[in-house]
Design an enzyme around this catalytic site. Sequence first.
Site, PDB file in Angstrom:
ATOM      1  N   ARG A  66       0.992  -1.270  -0.079  1.00 18.41           N
ATOM      2  CA  ARG A  66      -0.021   0.100   0.005  1.00 18.41           C
ATOM      3  C   ARG A  66       0.778   1.231   0.077  1.00 18.41           C
ATOM      4  NH1 ARG A  66      -1.839   1.520   5.449  1.00 18.41           N
ATOM      5  NH2 ARG A  66      -0.428   3.221   5.013  1.00 18.41           N
TER       6      ARG A  66
ATOM      7  N   HIS B  90      -2.828   5.420   4.401  1.00 20.93           N
ATOM      8  CA  HIS B  90      -3.899   4.551   4.742  1.00 20.93           C
ATOM      9  C   HIS B  90      -5.155   5.329   4.145  1.00 20.93           C
ATOM     10  CE1 HIS B  90      -7.238   2.371   6.351  1.00 20.93           C
ATOM     11  NE2 HIS B  90      -7.633   3.271   6.979  1.00 20.93           N
TER      12      HIS B  90
ATOM     13  N   TYR C 130       5.311   6.025  10.825  1.00 18.30           N
ATOM     14  CA  TYR C 130       5.194   4.801  11.075  1.00 18.30           C
ATOM     15  C   TYR C 130       6.179   3.897  10.043  1.00 18.30           C
ATOM     16  CZ  TYR C 130       1.141   4.260   8.257  1.00 18.30           C
ATOM     17  OH  TYR C 130       0.192   4.609   7.325  1.00 18.30           O
TER      18      TYR C 130
HETATM   19  C1  TPP Z   1     -14.747  -2.719  13.194  1.00 21.64           C
HETATM   20  C2  TPP Z   1     -13.772  -1.704  12.931  1.00 21.64           C
HETATM   21  N1  TPP Z   1     -12.547  -1.787  13.551  1.00 21.64           N
HETATM   22  C3  TPP Z   1     -11.675  -0.686  13.243  1.00 21.64           C
HETATM   23  C4  TPP Z   1     -11.898   0.153  12.172  1.00 21.64           C
HETATM   24  C5  TPP Z   1     -10.862   1.013  11.807  1.00 21.64           C
HETATM   25  N2  TPP Z   1     -10.081   0.930  10.684  1.00 21.64           N
HETATM   26  C6  TPP Z   1     -10.400   1.228   9.460  1.00 21.64           C
HETATM   27  S1  TPP Z   1      -9.683   0.865   8.271  1.00 21.64           S
HETATM   28  C7  TPP Z   1      -8.605  -0.021   9.401  1.00 21.64           C
HETATM   29  C8  TPP Z   1      -7.281  -0.932   9.032  1.00 21.64           C
HETATM   30  C9  TPP Z   1      -7.862  -1.575   7.789  1.00 21.64           C
HETATM   31  O1  TPP Z   1      -6.644  -2.442   7.270  1.00 21.64           O
HETATM   32  P1  TPP Z   1      -6.598  -3.489   6.132  1.00 21.64           P
HETATM   33  O2  TPP Z   1      -8.131  -4.550   6.257  1.00 21.64           O
HETATM   34  O3  TPP Z   1      -5.256  -4.247   5.908  1.00 21.64           O
HETATM   35  O4  TPP Z   1      -6.917  -2.738   4.599  1.00 21.64           O
HETATM   36  P2  TPP Z   1      -6.040  -1.585   3.953  1.00 21.64           P
HETATM   37  O5  TPP Z   1      -6.513  -0.141   4.499  1.00 21.64           O
HETATM   38  O6  TPP Z   1      -4.659  -1.871   4.416  1.00 21.64           O
HETATM   39  O7  TPP Z   1      -6.359  -1.651   2.460  1.00 21.64           O
HETATM   40  C10 TPP Z   1      -8.951   0.136  10.698  1.00 21.64           C
HETATM   41  C11 TPP Z   1      -8.252  -0.610  11.865  1.00 21.64           C
HETATM   42  C12 TPP Z   1     -13.097   0.076  11.492  1.00 21.64           C
HETATM   43  N3  TPP Z   1     -13.443   0.639  10.518  1.00 21.64           N
HETATM   44  N4  TPP Z   1     -13.926  -0.970  11.653  1.00 21.64           N
END
Ligand code: TPP
Length: 403
Positions: free
Chosen positions: A287, A291, A300
């Site tokens: 990525r 984010h 980080y």
């Molecule tokens: C139930 C829940 N917990 C926490 C969040 C906050 N949150 C949004 S995106 C994310 C990380 C997602 O990472 P990943 O699934 O690896 O996807 P990427 O963004 O790397 O594509 C978090 C913790 C949320 N939206 N919903």
Amino acid sequence: MAKLMNVDNPNNTSKEDTLELQFVSEHALSIPTFKMLDENGELYKGAMASSMDKETAIRIYETMRFIRVFDERMLAAQRQGRISFYMQCLGEEAAVTASAAALEDQDMIFAQYREQAALAYRGFSLEQFMHQNFSNAKDLGKGRQMPIHYGSKELNYCTISSPLGTQIPQAAGYAYGQKLKGNKATTICYFGEGAASEGDFHAGLNMAAVHKAPVLFFARNNGYAISTPAHEQFKGDGIAVRGVGYGMKSIRVDGVDALAVFEAVKMAREYAVENNEPVLIESIAYRLAAHSSSDDPTGYREKAEEDTFRANCPIERFRKFMLKQGWLDEAEDEKAKERIKTEVLDALKASEKVEKPALEEIVTDVYAEVPEHLQKQYDQLKEHIKKYPEAYPGTSGRLGESN
Ligand SMILES: Cc1ncc(C[n+]2csc(CCOP(=O)(O)OP(=O)(O)O)c2C)c(N)n1
């Protein structure tokens, strides 16, 4: 030696019992990454032949080129305060676009939030993307969602939900429904490796495996869940091995390699539809962007790390392939990029001017008639906006008597 007495486990596929006391190693399963195209846009020696035709390749390339420009422009718009939020798919364009290209139109898509390229591949227009990001009256979601929470009934793209992982059991259930109806279709479900830590991942995979739902779980392992690197999220080999635990076919693919992703998803789709079974696909692609527009990755990770992966660009790799095939003209490509920039900017300016949806849309479309509790909340909202009009410049001036 006497025959060991059978352990009564109907799901045990190993016919062997043992007198040797030993653990199965945590490294017993490690899955190789399927690749086809090298960084110069050439097939690796010994790679399988590509089944991608010219028309599909052009459509994939054009989608990736568009989404790169669109993402850049929308992030800039967020920085200028014109939209509230944005998320790019930088670095994962090939994984998302080529996987969508391997599907049929009737296949349903459940996305996480970083898969705008799949929707673009399906034909969501630039204007539709813009209207959604501006939450204006032409937005299909009537302005009720945050930016990038797209959805299109017409294009079989389920509206994005913010809570992480919820799309996974939903997709399993949807695919099960397709099977019951006898549809020759599949459902693809995208999620990040971070979402694979949610309980919904385990519930969804188990449900799909047991009930034999033709769903493709597409895990985008991009190294980070916001600021948490993958090695702090889980210890095992990755996401693909987990499919084995749930009793489903699994494959890991180089997500920077559009050809490999296309073949992997095509094979998975065929298998899922023919056998009514789920498949887990893990794509490995970094990525590159933050984010979201609310995140700052300098806190980080090192810039050097990003630069390494920036050099491994999925669009550039596919562009080289396209040029070698004679399917792309370099000068035309440059012109197209400039043209898209202008089109995006024009659409942005136009969308910005479209009025916001009527306030009452906030309580419609849930029930046939607005129930009392929602009506009450709506009335309170109106009073609140009338009391603090300066806090709601987009709405307060439009609160006429009819509202
Ligand atoms: C139930 C829940 N917990 C926490 C969040 C906050 N949150 C949004 S995106 C994310 C990380 C997602 O990472 P990943 O699934 O690896 O996807 P990427 O963004 O790397 O594509 C978090 C913790 C949320 N939206 N919903």
